[in-house]
Structure formats: structure tokens, C-alpha cells
Design an enzyme around this catalytic site. Structure first.
Site, short mmCIF file in Angstrom:
data_model
loop_
_atom_site.label_atom_id
_atom_site.label_comp_id
_atom_site.label_asym_id
_atom_site.label_seq_id
_atom_site.Cartn_x
_atom_site.Cartn_y
_atom_site.Cartn_z
N ASN A 9 7.21 -42.27 -21.90
CA ASN A 9 6.72 -41.31 -20.90
C ASN A 9 5.46 -40.67 -21.48
O ASN A 9 5.54 -39.84 -22.38
CB ASN A 9 7.81 -40.26 -20.66
N LYS A 11 3.45 -38.67 -20.03
CA LYS A 11 3.16 -37.33 -19.48
C LYS A 11 1.67 -37.27 -19.10
O LYS A 11 1.12 -38.26 -18.65
CB LYS A 11 3.57 -36.24 -20.47
N HIS A 93 12.53 -34.92 -14.47
CA HIS A 93 12.23 -34.52 -15.85
C HIS A 93 12.25 -32.99 -15.94
O HIS A 93 11.83 -32.31 -14.99
CB HIS A 93 10.86 -35.06 -16.27
N GLU A 95 10.43 -30.96 -17.34
CA GLU A 95 9.11 -30.33 -17.14
C GLU A 95 8.80 -30.19 -15.64
O GLU A 95 8.14 -29.24 -15.23
CB GLU A 95 8.04 -31.14 -17.87
N GLU A 163 18.34 -35.54 -21.73
CA GLU A 163 17.25 -34.97 -22.51
C GLU A 163 17.45 -33.47 -22.68
O GLU A 163 17.08 -32.68 -21.79
CB GLU A 163 15.91 -35.20 -21.79
N GLY A 169 9.76 -32.60 -27.45
CA GLY A 169 8.49 -32.23 -28.07
C GLY A 169 8.60 -31.24 -29.21
O GLY A 169 7.61 -30.65 -29.63
N SER A 208 12.46 -35.96 -28.75
CA SER A 208 12.08 -36.15 -30.16
C SER A 208 12.64 -37.43 -30.78
O SER A 208 13.01 -37.43 -31.96
CB SER A 208 12.45 -34.92 -30.99
P1 PGA Z 1 9.39 -36.28 -26.71
O1 PGA Z 1 9.54 -36.24 -25.11
O2 PGA Z 1 9.81 -37.66 -27.16
O3 PGA Z 1 7.92 -36.02 -26.97
O4 PGA Z 1 10.28 -35.21 -27.25
C1 PGA Z 1 10.61 -36.86 -24.45
C2 PGA Z 1 10.51 -36.68 -22.97
O5 PGA Z 1 10.13 -35.59 -22.52
O6 PGA Z 1 10.81 -37.61 -22.19
#
Ligand code: PGA
Length: 248
Positions: A9, A11, A93, A95, A163, A169, A208
Site C-alpha cells: 500500500n 498510500k 483502511h 486512515e 491492522e 507506521g 509495521s
Molecule cells: P506500515 O503501513 O507498513 O507503514 O505500518 C501498513 C498499512 O497502513 O497498510
């Protein structure tokens, strides 16, 4: 047998130059022990699709509107993603749930739209740190699962990604026991609701995932792959994760 999935992903990151890593991925992983997916920003999707044509790598969108077309400024429909070359779309997601007020009901409608457009929806769910610390994580996740997954979901038509918000992140991940507990519960709930079809729905872990923790995460039963953010942006970071999944 559930096919494992390594999903990236990007983003709101990446330029046309970044797409070269997708070509390198496609050249490196030909036989496809596991499915490999990159979800670039919508503006790069068509160009990304040209890199993966006739390869084992797929591309996907990061969200979609639940309607096919209409007066929805700034939005993209599942049909549009499909026309641009997508095979998958991430929905729900955290976010998007946080910054765009997407509820589980909206996420379910998006997953239904994805299915109509012949896209596999990757439905994301996960608890906040506060919910984890107050012992509510499982209840929150189960409720999100129930409300976000369409009633006619079948094995290959959806993927569920666990997640934890606090792991995205941040470089922090749950313990392996905590991931196992959630995935076992998700599997039980999917089988309870959909019967044997629920046993075919793939369950990803995300938050992560990095080259140095991927193998341990993939060794957990009912972890069928990963949804990877930061570490999917470069071949050097993503490739060891794909290799770990192939070897799991
Ligand atoms: P990350 O993000 O691997 O940077 O923690 C995962 C995600 O949001 O799908």
C-alpha cells in the site's frame, strides 16, 4: 488452499519513476508461490498496470466509492479502477476511517461495489491503542468484521486485513500471541458466518511489517500474508518480505 498474498500500500507516495520497482518485482517473482500486489496512488494505476501485464504481479486501488458513477467530486469508482487495470482495492483502511469518516457500513458498500466490478476487496480493520489497552480490541475488531464484510462474501472475493492502528507506521507491532489471538478469532467468526467459504477468506496482518519481522509473523497460523505500507515502497524492502512469505 488459501493463496498467500503480499500486498503493498503506497498510500500518498510515489511518482512515475517509482513504478520501475514493480517491473523488478515482476521479473523476480515469476512462478508466483504467493500473490503479489501493489496499490499505488490512483494517478499511477494505469501506468502501473502496463508494468504488470502478463506477469504474476497485480495492481490495485487504495479506496473506491460505493457508486458506479455520479456527482462525487474527487472520488473514484470500483469500475474505474477495474478499467485502469486493477484487480484489487483496499477498503476501510484506518486512515480513511479516521480522516474521511468512513464507517463500517460505508466500507461494506465499497466492498460490494468492488465485487460488482470484479475487484477483490481488501477490507481493513483494527483497534486503537486505547482500545487495546482497555481490553476491548477483540470486541472492536469482531464488530468491524461483522459490519464491514458483505453478506454474500465468498472465499476469493474478499480479503480481510487486521491492522492495529497503533502499529501502522510506528515500528511497533503486537506480540505474536496477540496477532494469533486476533486471527484465530477472525477465522472462527468468518467460518461461523459463511461456513466452509469463510475458511477460504484470506487474512492478512498489517502494521509495521518489515524484512526483519516478516518471517515470524508469517509463521502464525491463519496469517495468509501481509498488507505492507512503508516497506512496500522500494524493491529492497519489499522483496525480502515476499521471499519470507514464499518460504512460509
Ligand atoms: P506500515 O503501513 O507498513 O507503514 O505500518 C501498513 C498499512 O497502513 O497498510
Amino acid at each position: 488452499m488459501r493463496r498467500k498474498l503480499a500486498a503493498g500500500n503506497w498510500k500518498m507516495n510515489g511518482t512515475i519513476e517509482s513504478l520501475e520497482m514493480i517491473g523488478t518485482l515482476a521479473a523476480t517473482y515469476k512462478d508466483g508461490d504467493c500473490d503479489i500486489l501493489i496499490c499505488p496512488p490512483a494517478t499511477l494505476l494505469s501506468a502501473a498496470a502496463t508494468w504488470v501485464r502478463n506477469t504474476a504481479v497485480a495492481v490495485g486501488g487504495q479506496t473506491c466509492h460505493s457508486a458506479e458513477s455520479g456527482a462525487h467530486t474527487g472520488d473514484v469508482s470500483a469500475e474505474m479502477l477495474r478499467a485502469a487495470g486493477a484487480d484489487y482495492v483496499i477498503v476501510g483502511h484506518s486512515e480513511r476511517r479516521a480522516a474521511h469518516g468512513e464507517t463500517s457500513e460505508m466500507v461494506k458498500a465499497q466492498a460490494e461495489a468492488a465485487d460488482r466490478a470484479a475487484l477483490t476487496a481488501i477490507i481493513c480493520l483494527g483497534e486503537s491503542l486505547e482500545q487495546r489497552e482497555s481490553g476491548e480490541a477483540l470486541a472492536v475488531i469482531r464488530e468491524q468484521l461483522k459490519a464491514s464484510v458483505p453478506d454474500d462474501a465468498a472465499g476469493a472475493s474478499v480479503v480481510v486485513a487486521y491492522e492495529p492502528i497503533w502499529a501502522i507506521g510506528t515500528g511497533k507491532i503486537p506480540t505474536m500471541d496477540e496477532i494469533a489471538e486476533v486471527h484465530t478469532q477472525l477465522r472462527a467468526d468468518l467460518e461461523g458466518r459463511f461456513g466452509p467459504e469463510g475458511g477460504q477468506i484470506r487474512l492478512l496482518y498489517g502494521g509495521s511489517v518489515k524484512p526483519d519481522n516478516a518471517a515470524a509473523i508469517f509463521a502464525i497460523p491463519d496469517v495468509d500474508g501481509a498488507l505492507v505500507g512503508g516497506a512496500s515502497l522500494t524493491f529492497d524492502d519489499f522483496s525480502p518480505i515476499v521471499t519470507a512469505l514464499n518460504h512460509s
